[in-house]
Design a protein around this motif. Sequence first.
Motif, PDB file in Angstrom:
ATOM      1  N   ALA A 122       0.821  -1.217   0.000  1.00 62.59           N
ATOM      2  CA  ALA A 122       0.000   0.000   0.000  1.00 62.59           C
ATOM      3  C   ALA A 122       0.858   1.272   0.000  1.00 62.59           C
ATOM      4  O   ALA A 122       0.400   2.343   0.349  1.00 62.59           O
ATOM      5  N   ARG A 123       2.110   1.139  -0.390  1.00 64.72           N
ATOM      6  CA  ARG A 123       2.992   2.299  -0.564  1.00 64.72           C
ATOM      7  C   ARG A 123       3.603   2.239  -1.960  1.00 64.72           C
ATOM      8  O   ARG A 123       3.319   1.321  -2.708  1.00 64.72           O
ATOM      9  N   THR A 137      -5.715   0.073  -1.337  1.00 56.64           N
ATOM     10  CA  THR A 137      -5.234   1.303  -0.705  1.00 56.64           C
ATOM     11  C   THR A 137      -6.368   1.988   0.064  1.00 56.64           C
ATOM     12  O   THR A 137      -6.168   2.522   1.163  1.00 56.64           O
ATOM     13  N   THR A 140      -6.900   0.399   3.390  1.00 61.98           N
ATOM     14  CA  THR A 140      -5.755   0.339   4.305  1.00 61.98           C
ATOM     15  C   THR A 140      -5.205   1.750   4.554  1.00 61.98           C
ATOM     16  O   THR A 140      -5.642   2.428   5.474  1.00 61.98           O
ATOM     17  N   LEU A 141      -4.302   2.196   3.687  1.00 60.54           N
ATOM     18  CA  LEU A 141      -3.622   3.468   3.951  1.00 60.54           C
ATOM     19  C   LEU A 141      -4.572   4.671   3.954  1.00 60.54           C
ATOM     20  O   LEU A 141      -4.482   5.537   4.833  1.00 60.54           O
ATOM     21  N   ASN A 142      -5.492   4.718   2.996  1.00 55.61           N
ATOM     22  CA  ASN A 142      -6.401   5.870   2.965  1.00 55.61           C
ATOM     23  C   ASN A 142      -7.393   5.825   4.122  1.00 55.61           C
ATOM     24  O   ASN A 142      -7.789   6.876   4.649  1.00 55.61           O
ATOM     25  N   THR A 181      -5.537   7.188   6.979  1.00 57.94           N
ATOM     26  CA  THR A 181      -5.500   8.655   6.891  1.00 57.94           C
ATOM     27  C   THR A 181      -6.826   9.245   7.366  1.00 57.94           C
ATOM     28  O   THR A 181      -6.854  10.242   8.087  1.00 57.94           O
ATOM     29  N   ALA A 210      -2.304   7.298   9.951  1.00 63.53           N
ATOM     30  CA  ALA A 210      -1.468   6.771   8.869  1.00 63.53           C
ATOM     31  C   ALA A 210       0.002   6.716   9.245  1.00 63.53           C
ATOM     32  O   ALA A 210       0.795   6.048   8.594  1.00 63.53           O
ATOM     33  N   GLY A 268      -1.760   0.985   8.402  1.00 60.14           N
ATOM     34  CA  GLY A 268      -2.295   1.183   7.056  1.00 60.14           C
ATOM     35  C   GLY A 268      -1.366   0.796   5.923  1.00 60.14           C
ATOM     36  O   GLY A 268      -1.784   0.775   4.762  1.00 60.14           O
ATOM     37  N   SER A 269      -0.097   0.517   6.221  1.00 57.56           N
ATOM     38  CA  SER A 269       0.810   0.076   5.151  1.00 57.56           C
ATOM     39  C   SER A 269       1.872  -0.828   5.760  1.00 57.56           C
ATOM     40  O   SER A 269       2.083  -0.827   6.967  1.00 57.56           O
ATOM     41  N   LYS A 307       6.335   0.500  11.356  1.00 52.22           N
ATOM     42  CA  LYS A 307       4.893   0.601  11.613  1.00 52.22           C
ATOM     43  C   LYS A 307       4.415  -0.583  12.457  1.00 52.22           C
ATOM     44  O   LYS A 307       5.098  -1.599  12.591  1.00 52.22           O
TER      45      LYS A 307
END
Length: 406
Positions: free
Chosen positions: A21-22, A346, A349-351, A354, A359, A363-364, A369
């Motif tokens: 997710a990055r 994404t 997870t990451l969004n 956020t 975040a 999330g990633s 992390k």
Amino acid sequence: MFEDEAVSGSLLIRGASLMTARADPVRCGEVLLSGDRLAAIAIPGHATCLPNTESIDAAGKVVTPGLIDCHTHLIFAGSREDEFEQRLQGATYQEIAARGGGINATVQRVRRASKEELKALARPRLERFLRFGVTTIEVKSGYGLTLVDEIKCLEAIAELNAEGPLELVPTFLGAHAVPPEFRNDRDGYIRLLIDEMLPEIARRKLASYCDVFCETGVFSLAESERILGRARDLGLGLRLHADELTPLGGAELAARMGAASADHLLCITDAGIDALAASGTVATLLPGTAFFLGVDYAPARKLIERGVKVALASDCNPGTCPTENLPLVGAMACTQMKMLPAEVLTALTLNAATALGRADRIGSLEVGKQADLVIWDVPDYRHLFYHFGVNHAWRVIKRGRVVYAA
Ligand code: NIG
Ligand code: FE
């Protein structure tokens, strides 16, 4: 390097394909967890046997960050299959609400339930979320609508969070509906929210966010702004049910007030999209709700193409989306809103992280992390949404610990 970082409590996941997710999202290799953190990622062929390190053979499987559900109404009592059937026969959500059903039907049940009863009802729902790969979940109050009952719901959320393993993010949604006893005094209810509930909830730190159901016939734009403004002054983050059933301008309000997220957006206008694009406010889309209500979906492609950050969530609630199957919501995002599987991942997870202001921690898959991840028994990440409606989670790991094994 692995040797240096290998401490007791380490876990090595071998052979999986990784969706981080990055940037450079799809990689193949290994993930090393140390304690509750991600210690190293994707060093293919590196030592597979380290001292004090347990290892999981995940060959042929896919590893993703733990899914994050950034919009749920998990604390409720009772169910509303009667309304489900009425809608199938042609009644609308608003008509049902106007005759005393809808949110206020659940409010009556929640007011009668004790905190222990609400927790007992929530636990199996949390367990189902966990089995579907969800490791963090936002949970709203909003079916109490008195100071005592809203606090009862928020305390239930705090206590369930302390029980683990799921991480719960609490949101105060006292402005979910005007309760029946204030039907002829809506301003009285807004004053109760602003003068009593919000200060008490902020003082006791029972909520990270304040949300409002900004909708024709529920809370107007001006009322929503008053409530959110007070919440912001008290130090709470903001989120908003915006443009769900009618294009009222909630997205613009959320953007203007610096909300973390504007949610639903089935009826968002072009001006609303521009406002979100110009702000850092995440658009949280809930296709399960459009599916369940049988209405048009949010314009996900347009939002993405104009540069809005899009998250996806379940909206899990007894009225408009009774499900804990977040991957199925992802499949709906693909087929009904034309989001691509990578965009969906994404968004989940990451969004979503956020949208919850976390975040930096979840999330990633990134070194340092929190070690929240899922090993899916699928050959390719796209399979997660392609083979829909079933559970592909094989191992769910929260803070470095395996908390679910299929
Ligand atoms: O997000 N829109 C407001 N709240 C929920 C519905 C809650 C209910 O009907 O009980 C939603 O769709
Ligand atoms: Fe909702």
